[in-house]
Design a protein around this motif. Structure first.
Motif: not given
Lengths: 462, 184
Positions: A321-322, A360, A362
């Protein structure tokens, strides 16, 4: 049990007769020898056995030797690459290097002595020592020594507890019987990494037995271990261990079994790229081991699995995730917390991907750093063998100031190793997976965690 | 080089000294050849097995520690070469059969009693497990503890096997005692 005169049980047998050959070959201890000779004085049966056995052994030794018709040394040398031998040029260079290091070592010793002299107060009183040595070199040496001893003791325990058929019995040591193959493979990995930390002969025997056992556990479909919900754990770890062994030994026995094992991994890869329980969704925890296996196989030159590997790595990356945490079966899915999953996933990507950041943008590293901070923040440092193994692996590949964390985790492991009694050398299975993996799980993973040298432990095949 | 001990030679080999390796090969190639022949390999195969053992020694050289007995190390490698050879010959020798073999396994005693039979043939008639311990203890002069380590069995098992092997050899050879049962 009552004794017949002279210890003879009947005219055709005496319970001492098994000692005869040991006596003749000088294999009895002093005490045993005296006891046997005492018995011999009164037992006609053993006297006769002794005479006959002595004659037989003498005759056996008269069997002539087969003459060696030719010197085998030249032929053997041809099979060894020439580059491994020391040439006179290399000898000179090595001598120069040795001299250089000796001079350096002497200079260091003089510097240390000088520093000590400067520190020693003129009034003759010793300065008060705090619990940390004033000499960081001493401290480091001591840490290394403690680690080395811990590994040696652990390997000795593993060798001692291996079953004659080559496996480690999961159930016997407090785990679930379905994990015997996986635990055997983890123990094999620890033995393969043991190198100079243990008795070579026993280690080699244990490795050979474990390899033979694992090969025999392969099903017709190609997976190692029983068909059950835990199949891919067993199979993935076994494939990694056997690939590691093949990388060292180039043992041709393994080519076919490994081919089939890799094929099984590829054919059971789910459509999104991961692996899961037999009828379940993909999850990060199970996917790591088959992906490690594919990565190792690729480094050994297996090109046909490239697509499977890329798909798998892409799926793993998609789990982040982020904030940089890896989920279990999807982003943000942390049934037992993100630390272990993030460590496992980050380690995988560091090994087999050129990028550290996912698509993404990150930074995976930040997730690992956060895990570290959380672990470090826990005063009691509850051990989680599985997590700590991957955490230490991930720390070593991440671009962080990771040494102090690795040292800290390893120190905790060394501290908690059983030092006395029948389990000396092992670790208590007192983490959340202890009841599943048992003492072998705890010991194998703790040992692997201590054995980390530079870089990733599961290294490219040489 | 010939005056160096096995341990010293191994240390030299670890440093890449070819001469040390050659010395070690020449020191043990004859004993190893006889080891394999007495285990029942033919001459050609025995030579191949000797070569394989020394190649294994070379590959595993960094795993040898000076505190360990060299002969144990060498014969462990030799024994494993032998096991692999038997497997390739189609005579499956599983770990279970090595460890759990029946101590009273039947010996092929086709030769009638009182017919003379030479020692080599007698050895060949022993079961694999019994022949192995006889060859190791009497010909290779390995200690029982070493044999136990090499075979991966308890010390007591080695002693039992030697005892039964010698008994079986006497049966095969129809051994005539030099003394009568009634005394000397």
């Amino acid at each position: 049990m009552s004794r017949l005169p002279h210890g003879t049980e009947n005219n055709n047998h005496c319970r001492w007769e098994t000692q005869v050959s040991s006596y003749l070959q000088g294999e009895l201890s002093e005490e045993e020898r005296l006891q046997f000779e005492n018995h011999l004085r009164r037992c006609l049966y053993c006297q006769e056995e002794l005479t006959q056995t002595k004659e037989l052994i003498q005759h056996l030794k008269e069997v002539s030797e087969e003459p060696l018709l030719r010197d085998l040394a030249p032929e053997i040398l041809k099979k060894i690459p020439q580059g491994v031998w020391m040439t006179s040029n290399r000898r000179v260079n090595l001598m120069r290097t040795h001299i250089f290091f000796m001079v350096g070592a002497v200079a260091c010793i003089l510097l240390i002595l000088f520093s000590l002299w400067l520190e020693f107060p003129k009034n003759g009183k010793r300065p008060e020592r705090n619990h940390l040595s004033n000499n960081p070199l001493d401290e480091k040496m001591e840490e290394l020594l403690l680690k080395s001893n811990a590994i040696t003791d652990a390997i000795d325990w593993l060798v001692k507890t291996q079953e004659p058929s080559g496996f480690w019995d999961a159930k016997k040591w407090g785990g679930h019987k379905d994990y015997t193959v996986g635990l055997t493979a983890l123990s094999l990995l620890a033995l393969l990494n043991s190198g100079k930390d243990s008795d070579a002969t026993q280690s080699i025997i244990a490795v050979e037995r474990a390899v033979k056992y694992l090969i025999k556990q392969q099903s017709d479909e190609g997976y190692f271990g029983p068909q059950c919900g835990r199949t891919m754990y067993n199979h993935g770890i076994a494939t990694v261990a056997l690939l590691e062994y093949y990388g060292i030994s180039k043992d041709e026995r393994l080519i076919k079994p490994l081919d089939r094992a890799i094929k099984y991994i590829c054919t059971t890869q789910k459509k999104n790229g991961g692996w899961g329980y037999v009828d379940g969704k993909e999850n990060t925890s199970i996917s790591v081991w088959p992906l490690l296996a594919l990565g190792l196989a690729q480094k050994m030159g297996c090109r046909s699995i490239q697509e499977n590997l890329e798909k798998g790595i892409a799926w793993i990356k998609s789990m982040f995730d982020e904030k940089g945490y890896a989920g279990y079966s999807q982003r943000g899915d942390f049934p037992l917390g993100p630390e272990t999953l993030t460590s496992m996933a980050s380690f995988l990507i560091s090994l087999y991907s050129d990028e550290k950041a996912d698509s993404h943008g990150c930074e995976i590293d930040s997730g690992v750093k956060q895990s570290l901070e959380q672990i470090a923040a826990r005063e009691d440092s509850n051990i989680n063998y599985y997590r700590w193994y991957f955490l230490i692996q991930a720390l070593s590949t991440c671009d962080t100031q990771s040494d102090k964390w690795i040292d800290s985790l390893q120190k905790e492991l060394i501290k908690s190793q059983v030092k006395k009694g029948e389990h000396s050398g092992s670790w208590d299975p007192n983490d959340c997976w202890g009841s599943v993996g048992g003492r072998v799980y705890a010991t194998a993973l703790a040992t692997l965690s201590l054995q980390l040298k530079e870089g990733a432990q599961i290294r490219p095949i040489r | 080089m010939n005056n160096l001990s096995d341990v010293e030679l191994m240390n030299q080999i670890k440093k890449g000294e070819q001469e040390a390796f050659v010395s070690l090969v020449r020191r043990y190639q004859q004993p190893l050849l006889n080891f394999f022949i007495r285990l029942n390999a033919n001459n050609t195969d025995a030579e191949d097995l000797v070569q394989e053992t020394f190649l294994k020694l070379f590959n595993y050289r960094f795993r040898y520690e000076r505190t360990a007995k060299f002969t144990t190390f060498l014969y462990t490698l030799a024994y494993h070469s032998w096991v692999d050879y038997k497997r390739k010959c189609g005579k499956v020798l599983t770990i279970e059969s090595e460890i759990q073999s029946d101590e009273h396994s039947v010996v092929d005693c086709n030769t009638p009693i009182h017919t003379k039979i030479n020692l080599k043939d007698a050895l060949a008639k022993l079961s694999e497990e019994h022949r192995t311990v006889i060859v190791m203890s009497i010909y290779s002069e390995l200690k029982h503890q070493e044999i136990a380590e090499i075979l991966g069995v308890p010390l007591g098992t080695v002693k039992s096997r030697i005892h039964f092997a010698l008994k079986q050899l006497r049966e095969i050879l129809s051994y005539e005692p030099i003394t009568t049962r009634n005394g000397k």
